[in-house]
Design an enzyme around this catalytic site. Sequence first.
Site, PDB file in Angstrom:
ATOM      1  N   GLY A  51       0.839  -1.193   0.000  1.00 37.66           N
ATOM      2  CA  GLY A  51       0.000   0.000   0.000  1.00 37.66           C
ATOM      3  C   GLY A  51       0.870   1.237   0.000  1.00 37.66           C
ATOM      4  O   GLY A  51       2.059   1.169   0.309  1.00 37.66           O
ATOM      5  N   CYS A  78       5.287  -6.257   1.269  1.00 39.65           N
ATOM      6  CA  CYS A  78       5.708  -4.857   1.330  1.00 39.65           C
ATOM      7  C   CYS A  78       5.124  -4.166   2.574  1.00 39.65           C
ATOM      8  O   CYS A  78       5.466  -4.514   3.690  1.00 39.65           O
ATOM      9  CB  CYS A  78       5.325  -4.157   0.032  1.00 39.65           C
ATOM     10  SG  CYS A  78       6.124  -2.562  -0.192  1.00 39.65           S
ATOM     11  N   TYR A  79       4.220  -3.217   2.389  1.00 38.41           N
ATOM     12  CA  TYR A  79       3.577  -2.554   3.522  1.00 38.41           C
ATOM     13  C   TYR A  79       2.951  -3.591   4.467  1.00 38.41           C
ATOM     14  O   TYR A  79       2.991  -3.451   5.686  1.00 38.41           O
ATOM     15  CB  TYR A  79       2.525  -1.585   2.995  1.00 38.41           C
ATOM     16  CG  TYR A  79       1.661  -0.905   4.034  1.00 38.41           C
ATOM     17  CD1 TYR A  79       2.154   0.123   4.806  1.00 38.41           C
ATOM     18  CD2 TYR A  79       0.337  -1.294   4.218  1.00 38.41           C
ATOM     19  CE1 TYR A  79       1.350   0.751   5.757  1.00 38.41           C
ATOM     20  CE2 TYR A  79      -0.479  -0.671   5.155  1.00 38.41           C
ATOM     21  CZ  TYR A  79       0.037   0.358   5.922  1.00 38.41           C
ATOM     22  OH  TYR A  79      -0.753   0.978   6.847  1.00 38.41           O
ATOM     23  N   HIS A 164       7.639  -7.615  -4.314  1.00 34.83           N
ATOM     24  CA  HIS A 164       6.302  -7.904  -4.846  1.00 34.83           C
ATOM     25  C   HIS A 164       6.342  -9.160  -5.717  1.00 34.83           C
ATOM     26  O   HIS A 164       6.649  -9.068  -6.898  1.00 34.83           O
ATOM     27  CB  HIS A 164       5.806  -6.713  -5.667  1.00 34.83           C
ATOM     28  CG  HIS A 164       5.422  -5.547  -4.822  1.00 34.83           C
ATOM     29  ND1 HIS A 164       4.182  -5.421  -4.251  1.00 34.83           N
ATOM     30  CD2 HIS A 164       6.136  -4.472  -4.413  1.00 34.83           C
ATOM     31  CE1 HIS A 164       4.126  -4.311  -3.540  1.00 34.83           C
ATOM     32  NE2 HIS A 164       5.296  -3.712  -3.617  1.00 34.83           N
ATOM     33  N   GLU A 166       4.000 -10.716  -6.975  1.00 32.59           N
ATOM     34  CA  GLU A 166       2.863 -10.798  -7.909  1.00 32.59           C
ATOM     35  C   GLU A 166       3.113 -10.137  -9.254  1.00 32.59           C
ATOM     36  O   GLU A 166       2.379 -10.385 -10.202  1.00 32.59           O
ATOM     37  CB  GLU A 166       1.611 -10.182  -7.248  1.00 32.59           C
ATOM     38  CG  GLU A 166       1.636  -8.661  -7.028  1.00 32.59           C
ATOM     39  CD  GLU A 166       2.337  -8.213  -5.744  1.00 32.59           C
ATOM     40  OE1 GLU A 166       3.102  -9.018  -5.173  1.00 32.59           O
ATOM     41  OE2 GLU A 166       2.129  -7.068  -5.320  1.00 32.59           O
ATOM     42  N   ASP A 221     -18.770 -11.395 -22.086  1.00 32.01           N
ATOM     43  CA  ASP A 221     -19.408 -11.604 -20.774  1.00 32.01           C
ATOM     44  C   ASP A 221     -20.878 -11.988 -20.902  1.00 32.01           C
ATOM     45  O   ASP A 221     -21.323 -12.985 -20.345  1.00 32.01           O
ATOM     46  CB  ASP A 221     -19.297 -10.345 -19.905  1.00 32.01           C
ATOM     47  CG  ASP A 221     -17.866  -9.894 -19.746  1.00 32.01           C
ATOM     48  OD1 ASP A 221     -16.969 -10.741 -19.892  1.00 32.01           O
ATOM     49  OD2 ASP A 221     -17.646  -8.694 -19.503  1.00 32.01           O
ATOM     50  N   LYS A 364     -12.171 -11.378 -15.762  1.00 33.23           N
ATOM     51  CA  LYS A 364     -12.427 -11.556 -17.193  1.00 33.23           C
ATOM     52  C   LYS A 364     -11.831 -12.863 -17.752  1.00 33.23           C
ATOM     53  O   LYS A 364     -12.483 -13.576 -18.512  1.00 33.23           O
ATOM     54  CB  LYS A 364     -11.819 -10.370 -17.960  1.00 33.23           C
ATOM     55  CG  LYS A 364     -12.179 -10.328 -19.412  1.00 33.23           C
ATOM     56  CD  LYS A 364     -13.279  -9.356 -19.609  1.00 33.23           C
ATOM     57  CE  LYS A 364     -13.738  -9.270 -21.036  1.00 33.23           C
ATOM     58  NZ  LYS A 364     -14.964  -8.443 -21.078  1.00 33.23           N
TER      59      LYS A 364
END
Length: 508
Positions: A51, A78-79, A164, A166, A221, A364
């Site tokens: 964050g 991280c944070y 990170h 990710e 969708d 998605k």
Amino acid sequence: SVVILDFGSQYTRLIARRIRELRAYSVILPGTASLERIKAENPQAIILSGGPASVFDPHSPRPAAAVLEQPLPTLGICYGMQLMAQTLGGKVERAGRREYGKAVLTQHSGPLFAGLEGELQMWMSHSDAVTELPPGWRVIAQTEENPVAGIASPDGRTFGVQFHPEVVHSPKGMQVLENFLELAGVARDWTPEHTLETLLADVRAKVGNDKVMLAVSGGVDSSTLALLLARAVGDKLTAVFVDHGLLRLNERREVEAALRPLGDKNLRVVDAAQEFLSALRGVTDPEQKRKIVGREFIRVFEREARALSEQGYRWLAQGTLYPDVIESAGSGEGSANIKSHHNVGGLPEDLKFELLEPFRYLFKDEVRELALLLGLPEPIRMRHPFPGPGLSIRILGEVTPEKLDILRRADDIFISSLRDWNLYDTVSQALAVLTPLQSVGVIGDERSYGYVLGLRAVSTVDFMTADWARLPLDFLDEVARKITRQVPEIGRVVYDITSKPPATIEWE
Ligand code: XMP
């Protein structure tokens, strides 16, 4: 499942997607969610996102103390790691300067890094740093600059990482996340087949013997949702497709073909082209066009909805996706508390439907996986987005039937050629724009005047920013020749080489 507590990182959604790519179900909750709320999700593990705040800021978002003291395996990123360290008795200090960009883990050890040998590149973005560990914790990773880049709890099930895992700039980050899931014993059963079975059962349980209506746009969708509902409730479904006359060449036929499994009776195609075109006559302002198309759509849809409501239809299905409903820290967006019984999408007060949103927990790409299982044809499944106002905002100036016809033919050449050259899937969106400009040309010995047509193709992840696509010159050459030959009203073809920002993707 995994609960991801969001402390406002731009990467929170990415964490959720990565966990799902690893076939574990994940949900995002605000960082300040109560332990009770978290437990309601039955998580097997918790992830604390990064964050923008500093743990030194008295107003920074914090998890409830009970959340960090509970025994579930937890990964702080991280944070999130700094919160963990500070709360549990360690120390965080301002590093003085920001460590930002690719960093190399020179040391790493323990099961979080299982299967990963040697130096590892990871992405860093922080200015505070953990300088003292909570009692009994161990350092499990270091970089040149940062002696505490990863920490592990005494029981070896809870971790903090300063980097990170990710993001794509951490090439082995997925392995770190996967190791965490393994160590935590998180179920890895979130497969498309399992998702489909769950959704079918949920829809059947909810809807029972009631009738369902759905608006299909031809996008992935709503088309996938139509196939899902057809499988779940069969004949009790009516899908309404409004042809507003602003579609691409053959688009209506493609949608009809894709939705054939619904049967003729369950797909209602409303030809409203005349109404839309009359409403757009003389209108040149793009925002005005958008408003008119939106208004006309509601008008036509209301007519259909009213008729169906009188026939006892109780549910209105919508293809809302998870990114539209995530209630995340500070963003103020999302609508996690949408009421299930309310007035939907601009329909008048007296027309009450209950809202059915089977995809409200899906991303998605998960919808695309379902589409594959449900047999949605490839051209629709992998289709670029197409704006609701359709070709009306791709004709600069007034929309006329003649111009629609010209644009349709030219656009079709561009898009079909992209497919023929296997380039369609390499770009995120491609479009043709008909300008009101006429330029001089020469055909034979004669001077001619023809419209200027703009072609645009972009690469983007989120459509908020986009880069113009470097399509091969030979391809562009072929497309320009074909268009000017087959659509003689067009005299000149230009390719848009502006990125977003400053330009938007559409020209209007
Ligand atoms: P822009 O032009 O804003 O487009 O960079 C970003 C994405 O949004 C689509 N777009 C729209 N979609 N109604 C829609 O449903 C609209 O009025 C509209 N305007 C732009 C655009 O096609 C691109 O994918």
